[in-house]
Design a protein around this motif. Structure first.
Motif, PDB file in Angstrom:
ATOM      1  N   MET A   1     -12.273   3.789   7.285  1.00 56.20           N
ATOM      2  CA  MET A   1     -11.552   4.175   6.094  1.00 56.20           C
ATOM      3  C   MET A   1     -11.222   5.668   6.119  1.00 56.20           C
ATOM      4  O   MET A   1     -10.130   6.057   5.703  1.00 56.20           O
ATOM      5  N   VAL A   2     -12.165   6.466   6.589  1.00 58.34           N
ATOM      6  CA  VAL A   2     -11.952   7.914   6.641  1.00 58.34           C
ATOM      7  C   VAL A   2     -10.832   8.240   7.628  1.00 58.34           C
ATOM      8  O   VAL A   2      -9.925   9.028   7.317  1.00 58.34           O
ATOM      9  N   ASP A  21      -3.638   1.612   0.027  1.00 56.65           N
ATOM     10  CA  ASP A  21      -3.055   1.945   1.338  1.00 56.65           C
ATOM     11  C   ASP A  21      -4.155   2.079   2.389  1.00 56.65           C
ATOM     12  O   ASP A  21      -4.008   1.594   3.518  1.00 56.65           O
ATOM     13  N   VAL A  22      -5.226   2.748   2.039  1.00 57.92           N
ATOM     14  CA  VAL A  22      -6.328   2.966   2.978  1.00 57.92           C
ATOM     15  C   VAL A  22      -6.985   1.635   3.331  1.00 57.92           C
ATOM     16  O   VAL A  22      -7.290   1.374   4.501  1.00 57.92           O
ATOM     17  N   ALA A  24      -5.569  -1.344   3.266  1.00 57.57           N
ATOM     18  CA  ALA A  24      -4.632  -2.097   4.102  1.00 57.57           C
ATOM     19  C   ALA A  24      -4.609  -1.542   5.525  1.00 57.57           C
ATOM     20  O   ALA A  24      -4.619  -2.308   6.499  1.00 57.57           O
ATOM     21  N   HIS A  25      -4.582  -0.235   5.655  1.00 53.30           N
ATOM     22  CA  HIS A  25      -4.501   0.388   6.982  1.00 53.30           C
ATOM     23  C   HIS A  25      -5.784   0.186   7.776  1.00 53.30           C
ATOM     24  O   HIS A  25      -5.751  -0.062   8.975  1.00 53.30           O
ATOM     25  N   SER A  26      -6.926   0.293   7.109  1.00 55.42           N
ATOM     26  CA  SER A  26      -8.220   0.210   7.804  1.00 55.42           C
ATOM     27  C   SER A  26      -8.707  -1.217   7.999  1.00 55.42           C
ATOM     28  O   SER A  26      -9.544  -1.471   8.858  1.00 55.42           O
ATOM     29  N   GLY A  27      -8.213  -2.132   7.170  1.00 57.00           N
ATOM     30  CA  GLY A  27      -8.691  -3.505   7.234  1.00 57.00           C
ATOM     31  C   GLY A  27     -10.057  -3.693   6.583  1.00 57.00           C
ATOM     32  O   GLY A  27     -10.683  -4.742   6.718  1.00 57.00           O
ATOM     33  N   ALA A  28     -10.522  -2.700   5.874  1.00 56.19           N
ATOM     34  CA  ALA A  28     -11.830  -2.770   5.217  1.00 56.19           C
ATOM     35  C   ALA A  28     -11.751  -3.670   3.987  1.00 56.19           C
ATOM     36  O   ALA A  28     -10.708  -3.778   3.343  1.00 56.19           O
ATOM     37  N   PRO A  29     -12.858  -4.317   3.660  1.00 60.50           N
ATOM     38  CA  PRO A  29     -12.883  -5.117   2.426  1.00 60.50           C
ATOM     39  C   PRO A  29     -12.674  -4.215   1.207  1.00 60.50           C
ATOM     40  O   PRO A  29     -13.156  -3.074   1.173  1.00 60.50           O
ATOM     41  N   ARG A  30     -11.986  -4.715   0.221  1.00 65.07           N
ATOM     42  CA  ARG A  30     -11.619  -3.919  -0.949  1.00 65.07           C
ATOM     43  C   ARG A  30     -12.824  -3.262  -1.634  1.00 65.07           C
ATOM     44  O   ARG A  30     -12.779  -2.083  -1.968  1.00 65.07           O
ATOM     45  N   GLY A  31     -13.879  -3.989  -1.822  1.00 64.09           N
ATOM     46  CA  GLY A  31     -15.045  -3.444  -2.519  1.00 64.09           C
ATOM     47  C   GLY A  31     -15.757  -2.345  -1.755  1.00 64.09           C
ATOM     48  O   GLY A  31     -16.437  -1.506  -2.345  1.00 64.09           O
ATOM     49  N   PRO A  38     -17.786   6.333  -4.305  1.00 64.13           N
ATOM     50  CA  PRO A  38     -17.893   6.077  -5.742  1.00 64.13           C
ATOM     51  C   PRO A  38     -17.280   7.188  -6.603  1.00 64.13           C
ATOM     52  O   PRO A  38     -16.959   6.957  -7.764  1.00 64.13           O
ATOM     53  N   GLU A  39     -17.115   8.373  -6.019  1.00 64.55           N
ATOM     54  CA  GLU A  39     -16.519   9.478  -6.773  1.00 64.55           C
ATOM     55  C   GLU A  39     -14.992   9.458  -6.720  1.00 64.55           C
ATOM     56  O   GLU A  39     -14.339  10.316  -7.296  1.00 64.55           O
ATOM     57  N   GLY A  40     -14.430   8.496  -6.009  1.00 64.09           N
ATOM     58  CA  GLY A  40     -12.984   8.315  -6.024  1.00 64.09           C
ATOM     59  C   GLY A  40     -12.245   8.920  -4.844  1.00 64.09           C
ATOM     60  O   GLY A  40     -12.816   9.245  -3.803  1.00 64.09           O
ATOM     61  N   LYS A  41     -10.962   9.062  -5.054  1.00 64.09           N
ATOM     62  CA  LYS A  41     -10.047   9.489  -4.010  1.00 64.09           C
ATOM     63  C   LYS A  41     -10.364  10.887  -3.481  1.00 64.09           C
ATOM     64  O   LYS A  41     -10.252  11.138  -2.277  1.00 64.09           O
TER      65      LYS A  41
END
Length: 183
Positions: A1-2, A21-22, A24-31, A38-41
């Motif tokens: 994700m990073v 976007d991140v 979708a690009h990384s393929g990581a599960p949404r949660g 947890p602190e956001g974007k």
């Protein structure tokens, strides 16, 4: 994700990149993005800036050795030239993207960007000093190199042409050669 965030910031900027976007690009599960950031974007962006800063710094460190003062410029400028050409001039520096869009409500993000730039400057200054540029001047030249290459990268994106970066590299190399003390 990073890594995905750093990649997306290069092309879309901080404001133009969202968690979706991140994911979708990384393929990581949404949660997982909410779990890890947890602190956001701003927290994700801070990590992406650190990642990008460390990644490029490692490349400079690994490639620069010996007494050629211009090698550091070739490595630093060459990296951005490859990024620009490979992306058809859509991608630039994720650290710049975050810096120009960071807000007062994200001081840690601004600090992370400043630290990335400082790390690059320090690595370049060390390489310059090791090749014969006086220490005091090496620091100033390193700041000039980072500033000029980052600025030229922006010009290249605007013009969709690598010539501004090529010109800046030629001039920086001449200036650096002149700064080396004779033996």
């Amino acid at each position: 994700m990073v890594r995905s965030a750093a990649y997306l910031f290069r092309e879309r900027g901080y404001s133009g990149t969202g968690f979706r976007d991140v994911i979708a690009h990384s393929g990581a599960p949404r949660g997982s993005i909410y779990h890890h950031f947890p602190e956001g974007k701003a927290q994700l962006a801070e990590e992406a800036v650190r990642y990008a800063g460390d990644f490029l710094n490692a490349g400079i460190t690994a490639a620069v050795s010996g007494d050629d003062a211009t090698a550091a410029i070739d490595v630093f400028g060459g990296w951005w030239r490859r990024v620009l050409v490979k992306s058809d001039f859509r991608a630039g520096c994720p650290v710049v993207a975050v810096t120009v869009e960071s807000h007062d409500d994200a001081p840690r993000l601004t600090a992370a960007a400043a630290a990335a730039f400082a790390r690059w400057e320090d690595t370049l200054a060390t390489a310059l000093a090791n090749s014969g540029v006086p220490d005091e001047r090496a620091g100033r030249l390193a700041t000039l190199i980072v500033s000029a290459v980052e600025g030229a990268t922006i010009l290249c994106r605007a013009r969709r042409d690598a010539q501004p970066l090529d010109d800046v590299i030629v001039e920086l190399k001449a200036l650096t050669r002149a700064a080396v003390l004779p033996e």
